[in-house]
Design a protein around this motif. Structure first.
Motif, short mmCIF file in Angstrom:
data_model
loop_
_atom_site.label_atom_id
_atom_site.label_comp_id
_atom_site.label_asym_id
_atom_site.label_seq_id
_atom_site.Cartn_x
_atom_site.Cartn_y
_atom_site.Cartn_z
N THR A 4 -22.23 0.28 5.17
CA THR A 4 -21.65 0.56 4.61
C THR A 4 -21.53 1.36 3.53
O THR A 4 -22.92 1.73 3.43
CB THR A 4 -20.75 -0.24 3.83
N VAL A 5 -20.76 2.83 2.79
CA VAL A 5 -20.92 3.05 2.18
C VAL A 5 -19.84 2.77 0.68
O VAL A 5 -18.18 2.43 0.78
CB VAL A 5 -20.64 4.69 2.13
N LEU A 19 -5.11 7.26 5.17
CA LEU A 19 -5.37 7.87 5.44
C LEU A 19 -6.44 7.79 7.25
O LEU A 19 -5.90 8.19 7.75
CB LEU A 19 -5.31 9.18 5.14
N LEU A 20 -7.62 7.27 6.29
CA LEU A 20 -8.07 7.10 7.69
C LEU A 20 -7.82 5.67 8.21
O LEU A 20 -8.19 5.79 9.50
CB LEU A 20 -9.62 6.08 6.36
N ASN A 21 -6.93 4.63 7.34
CA ASN A 21 -6.99 4.06 8.60
C ASN A 21 -5.51 4.18 9.71
O ASN A 21 -5.81 4.36 10.98
CB ASN A 21 -5.37 2.43 8.14
N TYR A 34 -11.58 2.96 6.69
CA TYR A 34 -11.88 2.73 5.39
C TYR A 34 -12.19 0.47 5.15
O TYR A 34 -11.42 -0.31 7.22
CB TYR A 34 -10.42 2.57 4.82
N ALA A 35 -13.16 0.22 5.25
CA ALA A 35 -13.14 -1.18 5.01
C ALA A 35 -13.32 -2.00 4.40
O ALA A 35 -13.27 -3.29 4.05
CB ALA A 35 -15.00 -1.51 5.68
N ILE A 43 -15.03 0.65 0.00
CA ILE A 43 -16.25 0.59 1.14
C ILE A 43 -15.64 0.96 2.64
O ILE A 43 -14.28 1.28 2.98
CB ILE A 43 -15.76 -0.72 1.73
N PHE A 44 -16.84 1.45 2.58
CA PHE A 44 -16.38 3.09 4.02
C PHE A 44 -17.33 2.42 5.23
O PHE A 44 -18.46 2.17 4.48
CB PHE A 44 -16.47 4.54 3.70
#
Length: 164
Positions: A4-5, A19-21, A34-35, A43-44
């Motif tokens: 993860t980042v 957006l990422l979802n 997206y986490a 967290i990505f």
């Protein structure tokens, strides 16, 4: 941490998460997932590859791949309520430093902190012709020009204010 980042959460975090979802739900593979959030950080998922140096010249193939990712992102967001009254959700900072390359080709976009609804046609429409010289994208030259066959490539940064 691990795969993860983590980036500090901002006022834009809820929109970026949505957006990422959305991109994940539509099958768009060119972005991290997206986490969640923890301790003030978004967290990505980590995207394998490397981020190129800023303001480097790109080949025709790299320009087309980068523009293709934007077009796919715009297509994925154009059918959503996230775009609001606009055509699509735009990345708004798709310079070379916000692409992850696998080998030497752009494979994913990163850093969606300034993503917002906008007019996607300004950045991602590509017309066939003599390489990338006939493209209507908003690249502008900040470095040396590179000849590639009959096309001139000047890539390095994007300029959203350029109209086709």
């Amino acid at each position: 941490m691990g795969d993860t980042v983590r980036k500090p959460s901002t006022d834009a975090s809820p929109f970026v998460a949505e957006l990422l979802n959305l991109l994940e739900a539509t099958g768009f593979q060119g972005a991290p997932r997206y986490a969640g959030q923890a301790e003030g950080f978004d967290i990505f998922t980590f995207v394998e590859g490397h981020v190129p140096a800023r303001f480097q010249a790109w080949s025709d193939g790299q320009v087309l791949a980068a523009s293709g990712l934007l077009r796919q992102m715009h297509d994925a967001t154009g059918v959503s309520t996230l775009a609001g009254r606009f055509e699509v959700v735009c990345h708004h900072d798709p310079g070379p430093n916000n692409y992850v390359l696998q080998g030497d080709m752009p494979n994913a976009l990163i850093d969606f902190a300034v993503a917002a609804p906008g007019a996607g046609w300004m950045m991602s429409r590509i017309w066939p012709g003599r390489g990338a010289s006939r493209r209507r994208s908003a690249f502008r030259s900040v470095g040396k020009r590179r000849r590639s066959g009959s096309s001139l490539i000047h890539t390095a940064s994007w300029r959203s204010s350029v109209m086709p």
